[in-house]
Design an enzyme around this catalytic site. Structure first.
Site, PDB file in Angstrom:
ATOM      1  N   ARG A   1     -22.099  11.442  50.510  1.00  0.00           N
ATOM      2  CA  ARG A   1     -21.214  11.160  51.641  1.00  0.00           C
ATOM      3  C   ARG A   1     -19.805  10.808  51.169  1.00  0.00           C
ATOM      4  O   ARG A   1     -19.619  10.023  50.235  1.00  0.00           O
ATOM      5  CB  ARG A   1     -21.769   9.989  52.454  1.00  0.00           C
ATOM      6  CG  ARG A   1     -20.832   9.504  53.535  1.00  0.00           C
ATOM      7  CD  ARG A   1     -21.478   8.434  54.380  1.00  0.00           C
ATOM      8  NE  ARG A   1     -21.713   7.197  53.674  1.00  0.00           N
ATOM      9  CZ  ARG A   1     -20.848   6.195  53.611  1.00  0.00           C
ATOM     10  NH1 ARG A   1     -19.673   6.279  54.200  1.00  0.00           N
ATOM     11  NH2 ARG A   1     -21.156   5.094  52.963  1.00  0.00           N
TER      12      ARG A   1
ATOM     13  N   HIS B   1     -23.256   2.697  45.662  1.00  0.00           N
ATOM     14  CA  HIS B   1     -21.830   2.345  45.633  1.00  0.00           C
ATOM     15  C   HIS B   1     -21.528   1.796  44.248  1.00  0.00           C
ATOM     16  O   HIS B   1     -22.279   0.974  43.733  1.00  0.00           O
ATOM     17  CB  HIS B   1     -21.524   1.291  46.708  1.00  0.00           C
ATOM     18  CG  HIS B   1     -20.070   1.186  47.035  1.00  0.00           C
ATOM     19  ND1 HIS B   1     -19.142   0.703  46.142  1.00  0.00           N
ATOM     20  CD2 HIS B   1     -19.373   1.512  48.152  1.00  0.00           C
ATOM     21  CE1 HIS B   1     -17.931   0.731  46.702  1.00  0.00           C
ATOM     22  NE2 HIS B   1     -18.050   1.223  47.925  1.00  0.00           N
TER      23      HIS B   1
ATOM     24  N   GLU C   1      -9.215   6.496  49.898  1.00  0.00           N
ATOM     25  CA  GLU C   1     -10.508   6.192  49.254  1.00  0.00           C
ATOM     26  C   GLU C   1     -10.924   7.378  48.413  1.00  0.00           C
ATOM     27  O   GLU C   1     -10.331   8.467  48.502  1.00  0.00           O
ATOM     28  CB  GLU C   1     -11.562   5.809  50.294  1.00  0.00           C
ATOM     29  CG  GLU C   1     -11.286   4.430  50.893  1.00  0.00           C
ATOM     30  CD  GLU C   1     -12.397   3.893  51.782  1.00  0.00           C
ATOM     31  OE1 GLU C   1     -13.442   4.541  51.915  1.00  0.00           O
ATOM     32  OE2 GLU C   1     -12.191   2.811  52.355  1.00  0.00           O
TER      33      GLU C   1
ATOM     34  N   HIS D   1     -26.496   1.949  48.588  1.00  0.00           N
ATOM     35  CA  HIS D   1     -25.532   1.692  49.658  1.00  0.00           C
ATOM     36  C   HIS D   1     -25.803   2.504  50.914  1.00  0.00           C
ATOM     37  O   HIS D   1     -25.635   2.012  52.030  1.00  0.00           O
ATOM     38  CB  HIS D   1     -24.143   2.024  49.116  1.00  0.00           C
ATOM     39  CG  HIS D   1     -23.013   1.746  50.050  1.00  0.00           C
ATOM     40  ND1 HIS D   1     -22.715   0.476  50.497  1.00  0.00           N
ATOM     41  CD2 HIS D   1     -22.088   2.570  50.624  1.00  0.00           C
ATOM     42  CE1 HIS D   1     -21.654   0.528  51.302  1.00  0.00           C
ATOM     43  NE2 HIS D   1     -21.275   1.788  51.409  1.00  0.00           N
TER      44      HIS D   1
ATOM     45  N   ARG E   1     -18.246   8.775  44.522  1.00  0.00           N
ATOM     46  CA  ARG E   1     -19.017   7.575  44.168  1.00  0.00           C
ATOM     47  C   ARG E   1     -20.109   7.798  43.131  1.00  0.00           C
ATOM     48  O   ARG E   1     -20.339   6.955  42.276  1.00  0.00           O
ATOM     49  CB  ARG E   1     -19.679   7.029  45.435  1.00  0.00           C
ATOM     50  CG  ARG E   1     -18.692   6.371  46.298  1.00  0.00           C
ATOM     51  CD  ARG E   1     -19.309   5.823  47.532  1.00  0.00           C
ATOM     52  NE  ARG E   1     -18.200   5.274  48.289  1.00  0.00           N
ATOM     53  CZ  ARG E   1     -18.289   4.810  49.504  1.00  0.00           C
ATOM     54  NH1 ARG E   1     -19.454   4.825  50.129  1.00  0.00           N
ATOM     55  NH2 ARG E   1     -17.235   4.331  50.113  1.00  0.00           N
TER      56      ARG E   1
HETATM   57  P1  FAD Z   1     -26.666  -0.162  61.611  1.00  0.00           P
HETATM   58  O1  FAD Z   1     -25.310  -0.628  61.926  1.00  0.00           O
HETATM   59  O2  FAD Z   1     -27.197  -0.494  60.258  1.00  0.00           O
HETATM   60  O3  FAD Z   1     -27.648  -0.738  62.712  1.00  0.00           O
HETATM   61  C1  FAD Z   1     -29.028  -0.554  62.614  1.00  0.00           C
HETATM   62  C2  FAD Z   1     -29.675  -1.387  63.699  1.00  0.00           C
HETATM   63  O4  FAD Z   1     -31.067  -1.082  63.824  1.00  0.00           O
HETATM   64  C3  FAD Z   1     -29.590  -2.877  63.458  1.00  0.00           C
HETATM   65  O5  FAD Z   1     -29.245  -3.464  64.684  1.00  0.00           O
HETATM   66  C4  FAD Z   1     -31.016  -3.259  63.054  1.00  0.00           C
HETATM   67  O6  FAD Z   1     -31.354  -4.590  63.322  1.00  0.00           O
HETATM   68  C5  FAD Z   1     -31.801  -2.293  63.916  1.00  0.00           C
HETATM   69  N1  FAD Z   1     -33.182  -1.997  63.498  1.00  0.00           N
HETATM   70  C6  FAD Z   1     -33.609  -1.495  62.314  1.00  0.00           C
HETATM   71  N2  FAD Z   1     -34.942  -1.328  62.328  1.00  0.00           N
HETATM   72  C7  FAD Z   1     -35.375  -1.722  63.558  1.00  0.00           C
HETATM   73  C8  FAD Z   1     -36.641  -1.807  64.184  1.00  0.00           C
HETATM   74  N3  FAD Z   1     -37.775  -1.459  63.556  1.00  0.00           N
HETATM   75  N4  FAD Z   1     -36.720  -2.279  65.450  1.00  0.00           N
HETATM   76  C9  FAD Z   1     -35.598  -2.663  66.116  1.00  0.00           C
HETATM   77  N5  FAD Z   1     -34.377  -2.608  65.559  1.00  0.00           N
HETATM   78  C10 FAD Z   1     -34.255  -2.142  64.305  1.00  0.00           C
HETATM   79  N6  FAD Z   1     -19.260   3.111  56.279  1.00  0.00           N
HETATM   80  C11 FAD Z   1     -18.023   3.536  56.579  1.00  0.00           C
HETATM   81  O7  FAD Z   1     -17.867   4.615  57.156  1.00  0.00           O
HETATM   82  N7  FAD Z   1     -16.952   2.748  56.283  1.00  0.00           N
HETATM   83  C12 FAD Z   1     -17.058   1.547  55.658  1.00  0.00           C
HETATM   84  O8  FAD Z   1     -16.071   0.870  55.426  1.00  0.00           O
HETATM   85  C13 FAD Z   1     -18.359   1.100  55.311  1.00  0.00           C
HETATM   86  N8  FAD Z   1     -18.537  -0.081  54.662  1.00  0.00           N
HETATM   87  C14 FAD Z   1     -19.817  -0.532  54.451  1.00  0.00           C
HETATM   88  C15 FAD Z   1     -19.991  -1.801  53.877  1.00  0.00           C
HETATM   89  C16 FAD Z   1     -21.269  -2.307  53.709  1.00  0.00           C
HETATM   90  C17 FAD Z   1     -21.456  -3.672  53.094  1.00  0.00           C
HETATM   91  C18 FAD Z   1     -22.391  -1.535  54.103  1.00  0.00           C
HETATM   92  C19 FAD Z   1     -23.785  -2.072  53.939  1.00  0.00           C
HETATM   93  C20 FAD Z   1     -22.220  -0.270  54.647  1.00  0.00           C
HETATM   94  C21 FAD Z   1     -20.935   0.240  54.819  1.00  0.00           C
HETATM   95  N9  FAD Z   1     -20.724   1.498  55.377  1.00  0.00           N
HETATM   96  C22 FAD Z   1     -19.460   1.917  55.669  1.00  0.00           C
HETATM   97  C23 FAD Z   1     -21.858   2.270  55.906  1.00  0.00           C
HETATM   98  C24 FAD Z   1     -21.926   2.041  57.414  1.00  0.00           C
HETATM   99  O9  FAD Z   1     -21.580   0.709  57.698  1.00  0.00           O
HETATM  100  C25 FAD Z   1     -23.319   2.311  57.964  1.00  0.00           C
HETATM  101  O10 FAD Z   1     -23.808   3.529  57.484  1.00  0.00           O
HETATM  102  C26 FAD Z   1     -23.262   2.366  59.494  1.00  0.00           C
HETATM  103  O11 FAD Z   1     -22.670   1.183  59.994  1.00  0.00           O
HETATM  104  C27 FAD Z   1     -24.651   2.549  60.063  1.00  0.00           C
HETATM  105  O12 FAD Z   1     -24.574   2.391  61.451  1.00  0.00           O
HETATM  106  P2  FAD Z   1     -25.900   2.580  62.309  1.00  0.00           P
HETATM  107  O13 FAD Z   1     -25.498   2.396  63.730  1.00  0.00           O
HETATM  108  O14 FAD Z   1     -26.562   3.840  61.941  1.00  0.00           O
HETATM  109  O15 FAD Z   1     -26.862   1.415  61.807  1.00  0.00           O
HETATM  110  C1  SIN Z   2     -16.225   0.694  51.098  1.00  0.00           C
HETATM  111  O1  SIN Z   2     -15.450  -0.013  51.756  1.00  0.00           O
HETATM  112  O2  SIN Z   2     -16.104   0.943  49.907  1.00  0.00           O
HETATM  113  C2  SIN Z   2     -17.394   1.292  51.816  1.00  0.00           C
HETATM  114  C3  SIN Z   2     -16.927   2.465  52.525  1.00  0.00           C
HETATM  115  C4  SIN Z   2     -18.077   3.366  52.861  1.00  0.00           C
HETATM  116  O3  SIN Z   2     -19.230   3.060  52.597  1.00  0.00           O
HETATM  117  O4  SIN Z   2     -17.784   4.433  53.385  1.00  0.00           O
END
Ligand code: FAD
Ligand code: SIN
Length: 528
Positions: free
Chosen positions: A378, A237, A122, A343, A283
């Site tokens: 990032r 992104h 990547e 993103h 990015r």
């Molecule tokens: P999340 O997985 O976003 O979870 C947050 C949680 O908090 C959810 O359950 C939500 O409902 C809950 N919540 C929010 N507010 C409240 C509230 N007030 N009360 C109760 N619950 C609440 N990163 C990578 O490293 N690799 C990848 O391939 C990648 N691909 C991605 C693709 C997409 C489409 C997206 C959007 C992001 C991607 N990212 C990737 C980024 C990565 O997925 C996220 O940064 C990471 O999953 C965040 O994890 P988290 O546990 O912090 O939060």
């Molecule tokens: C992607 O698959 O391009 C997202 C990866 C990331 O957010 O780190």
């Protein structure tokens, strides 16, 4: 046990409270269940959040010739001089064994025919280091973590539990107030609370993030008096689907890692002439180059995979191919119109390496937190790794506060000290906030635009209700509170660095700005 509302849960007095149910939350919960009871409050279905949509993969230095040092060097370079080095080294040193643990728990990442893990390339990685489960890596990680969490009777989950605020008693976070599915406002008490609420992509008109990503954690922590930092750094992104009337579905960077090219209307692969790193530049640089190319040509920019074998494309990227098909496009043959979309938030609630925020009793991990690991930008696929590593570390640290006695009598909500609702003024719609953020606090920023955004958001902030229990109002409160913090920080940082680009200060300025911009509600009250 998973409950749809507070009815099934006998005891809202738990050892540990976790807000959110993504990778950081679940990893912390597994750690905490070893020492006490854990209650997870999550505002939608338990699977909802960014984690399940993650495509490209999870970075870890496990391949031949790779090392934690090389992974750290790439992370630091992408972070553009603003990473906290000890956080980066912790992430990359710990990363490989935490990912191996996921594999031991049953995570099925893709392997080559010889059984060796298949590693993807990547942007801004100097080598192949991204483990993936085709293009649905998040789904696979969720499957494994949920399997473990569901089998642990010390962990309870309440879905559709919207956390509104945390409760502070004598300078310590002791509880959280939440609205359940029936609209009742309940209070859950705990020795330690973890915010794992994810990101804030919904601040912007165009985003890859799911609807739950409204910056609630930053807003909640800030209102409670915790410090937030680095919020000017929002990652856009470069390649989200750009078709009028359709959501901005992500087209993973892994596509370019496998040889997809960005082309303009005439079919020119323009990235090679604007950036030495070409299509796989960091990015922020690719996103700005795309926007400039659209301006220059007056036409869209596309992603093309026509140099790759069709069969390989469909097998390696089934989820993305299906999403393209649903809008009438063939990923393997057609040019796919793309554009940048919000993103990821590099900044967030400031924490130490154990996830402790500046407010005792309150921890944060995952995208909502800012350990400083990402600096100004990032590195791709470091976010899932961050959630895994720092989720576990926060869990381990929270375990040590389990014996703090919980006083119930003197609970006082911090908002009691804040002036109450101002008049009957109308507050804005989500779309109005998103348009202001997109226009003035987006990929290209300057003093005039940021000044406008700050004054509009300040005006809106004044008329917000201070208490609410419904989802719609809560969302707008979070977006305005977090949006204001982002715009303020972006106005203050008079340089360009990483994801923060100021047209009026187009260069990086290490003399004045090799530092973090942080804010807490107490600064406001003290006028600093
Ligand atoms: P999340 O997985 O976003 O979870 C947050 C949680 O908090 C959810 O359950 C939500 O409902 C809950 N919540 C929010 N507010 C409240 C509230 N007030 N009360 C109760 N619950 C609440 N990163 C990578 O490293 N690799 C990848 O391939 C990648 N691909 C991605 C693709 C997409 C489409 C997206 C959007 C992001 C991607 N990212 C990737 C980024 C990565 O997925 C996220 O940064 C990471 O999953 C965040 O994890 P988290 O546990 O912090 O939060
Ligand atoms: C992607 O698959 O391009 C997202 C990866 C990331 O957010 O780190």
């Amino acid at each position: 046990m998973i409950f749809r509302n507070g009815d099934g849960v006998n005891n809202l007095d738990t050892d540990f409270l976790i807000v959110g149910s993504g990778i950081a939350a679940l990893r912390a919960a597994l750690e905490l269940a070893n020492v006490g009871t854990v209650l997870i409050l999550t505002k939608a279905n338990s699977m909802e959040g960014s984690t399940i949509y993650a495509q490209g993969g999870i970075a870890a230095a496990i391949g031949e010739g790779d090392s934690a040092e090389i992974h750290a060097a790439d992370t630091l370079a992408a972070g553009d001089g603003l990473c906290r080095e000890e956080a980066v080294h912790l992430l990359t040193n710990q990363g490989a064994s935490d990912v191996q643990e996921l594999i031991n728990w049953g995570a099925r990442f893709d392997r080559n025919e010889d059984g060796v893990l298949s590693l993807a390339q990547e942007g801004a990685h100097t080598m192949r280091r991204v483990l993936h489960a085709r293009d649905a890596t998040g789904r696979e990680i969720c499957r494994v973590l949920w399997q473990k969490v569901s089998g642990d009777e010390r962990i309870s989950v309440i879905e559709h539990a919207l956390v509104l605020d945390v409760v502070v008693d004598e300078g310590r976070c002791v509880a959280a107030r939440f609205a359940d599915e029936k609209g009742r406002v309940l209070t859950a008490h705990s020795s330690a609370t973890l915010l794992a609420t994810g990101g804030a992509g919904q601040l912007y008109r165009d985003t890859t993030n799911p609807p739950v990503a409204t910056g609630d954690g930053v807003a909640i922590a800030y209102r409670a008096g915790a410090r937030v930092i680095d919020l000017e750094f929002i990652q856009f992104h470069p390649t989200a689907l750009s078709l009028a009337g359709h959501p901005r579905f992500l087209l993973s960077e892994a596509l370019r890692g496998e040889g997809a090219k960005l082309i303009n209307e005439s079919g020119d692969a323009f990235m090679s002439s604007v950036d030495p790193a070409g299509d796989l530049a960091p990015r922020d640089r690719v996103a700005r180059a795309i926007t400039n190319e659209v301006k220059r040509t007056g036409s869209p920019v596309y992603l093309t995979l026509d140099a790759l074998p069709e069969e390989f494309v469909r097998k390696r990227f089934p989820l993305i191919a299906a999403a393209c098909q649903s809008v009438g496009l063939d990923l393997a043959r057609d040019r796919i119109p793309i554009g940048p979309a919000a993103h990821y938030v590099m900044g967030g609630v400031e924490t130490d390496l154990d996830g402790q925020t500046s407010l005792p009793g309150l921890f944060a991990a995952g995208e909502v937190a800012c350990t400083g690991v990402h600096g100004a930008n990032r590195l791709a696929s470091n976010s899932l790794l961050e959630g895994l590593v720092f989720g576990a570390l926060a869990g381990r640290a929270m375990a040590h506060v389990s014996r703090v006695s919980r006083t119930r009598s003197a609970l006082r909500h911090f908002e009691d000290n804040v002036q109450s609702v101002v008049g009957q003024a109308k507050f804005p719609t989500v779309k109005e906030v998103q348009d202001v953020m997109w226009r003035y606090v987006g990929l290209f920023r300057d003093r005039d635009g940021l000044g406008k955004a700050v004054s509009i958001l300040n005006r809106w902030a004044e008329v917000l209700p201070k208490n609410c229990s419904d989802e719609g109002t809560s969302r707008i409160i979070s977006l305005i509170t977090t949006g204001r913090l982002v715009a303020n920080a972006a106005l203050r940082r008079q340089e360009s660095r990483g994801a923060h680009y100021r047209s009026d200060f187009p260069s990086r300025n290490d003399i004045d700005w090799s530092r973090h911009i942080g804010e807490s509600r107490h600064d406001d009250l003290n006028g600093s």
